[in-house]
Design a protein around this motif. Sequence first.
Motif, short mmCIF file in Angstrom:
data_model
loop_
_atom_site.label_atom_id
_atom_site.label_comp_id
_atom_site.label_asym_id
_atom_site.label_seq_id
_atom_site.Cartn_x
_atom_site.Cartn_y
_atom_site.Cartn_z
N ILE A 81 -12.26 -31.68 -17.57
CA ILE A 81 -11.62 -30.66 -18.39
C ILE A 81 -11.77 -29.31 -17.70
CG2 ILE A 81 -12.05 -31.95 -20.53
CD1 ILE A 81 -14.36 -29.94 -21.05
N THR A 82 -11.01 -28.32 -18.15
CA THR A 82 -11.13 -26.99 -17.54
C THR A 82 -12.46 -26.36 -17.87
OG1 THR A 82 -8.74 -26.67 -17.66
CG2 THR A 82 -10.10 -24.70 -17.40
N ILE A 103 -14.52 -25.41 -14.14
CA ILE A 103 -14.95 -24.05 -13.76
C ILE A 103 -16.40 -24.01 -13.28
CG2 ILE A 103 -13.28 -22.94 -15.27
CD1 ILE A 103 -15.52 -22.29 -17.19
N ASP A 104 -17.12 -25.13 -13.38
CA ASP A 104 -18.48 -25.20 -12.83
C ASP A 104 -18.50 -25.71 -11.39
OD1 ASP A 104 -19.51 -24.40 -15.29
OD2 ASP A 104 -19.83 -26.46 -15.98
N THR A 115 -22.83 -18.52 -13.10
CA THR A 115 -21.76 -18.57 -12.10
C THR A 115 -20.68 -19.57 -12.50
OG1 THR A 115 -23.33 -18.03 -10.33
CG2 THR A 115 -21.22 -19.00 -9.68
N ILE A 116 -19.44 -19.13 -12.50
CA ILE A 116 -18.30 -20.02 -12.68
C ILE A 116 -17.30 -19.76 -11.57
CG2 ILE A 116 -18.57 -20.29 -15.18
CD1 ILE A 116 -16.36 -18.20 -15.54
N TYR A 117 -16.31 -20.63 -11.46
CA TYR A 117 -15.36 -20.57 -10.36
C TYR A 117 -13.93 -20.63 -10.91
CZ TYR A 117 -19.65 -21.76 -7.93
OH TYR A 117 -20.94 -21.76 -7.48
N PRO A 118 -12.97 -20.12 -10.14
CA PRO A 118 -11.58 -20.16 -10.58
C PRO A 118 -10.94 -21.53 -10.33
CG PRO A 118 -11.69 -19.08 -8.46
CD PRO A 118 -13.11 -19.38 -8.86
#
Length: 248
Positions: free
Chosen positions: A91-92, A66-67, A102-105
Amino acid sequence: MPRISIELVPRGEAAIREELELLKNNFTCIDLINVPELLRYELHSWEGATVAKEFYREAMPHIRAIDIDLDKPLPMASYLVEHKISEVLVITGDPPQDMGRTIYPTVSTDVIRKFRDELPHIKVYAGLDQYRSSMRQEEYNIRRKIQAGAAGFFTQPFFDLRYLEIYAEILAGVEVYWGVSPVLSERSVNYWESKNNVIFPKAFQPTLEWNIDFARQALAFVKKQDANIYLMPIKTNLLPYLRGAFAK
């Protein structure tokens, strides 16, 4: 050859260096250090892995999916190449408590493929969560990650050898690091039960003696299976736990 890995938290360079010196001076059976990426610490996992490589030939940082922005190159790519880090664990990742970050899908299979495309010389391992869902669903997740390019897996910690044996059948022929982590307080028991859906066996006790005995059983099992193991002694005094676990 089967390998024994220890997971060390990168609380800071001085702290991880102290733990590495302790391990190197007391245990000759350790082959690999794996380092999680934890947002509450300034030291990145790949930076901690670089420190670990001063003591051990192999060190493996964790990469949180997610980073990662899929529209940009891997942000740690040049660092990994420069410091000759040849293995990573994807890992997720848990969402941060600070929602200003900030994170991402992005999911782990995306990042595994991204490593395969951008850094094909790096061996990528994936996470396996045996408590997240049904065995059928997790078996499907395993297949998807292998198709994406995963070379092997790190499991969540096991606390029941019978459950480990079932997953060993499911993962026959796949390279696996079987996880073991000491749980030494009722607070930790509640954490594993509520956050990770763990069901502890009836015989479980949150004592050093029980956890050492289980670690020794798990080590004996993976040795018979010609498999790998990683010990995650977070918030545990390293010396008594590992001395007990590695005692012959």
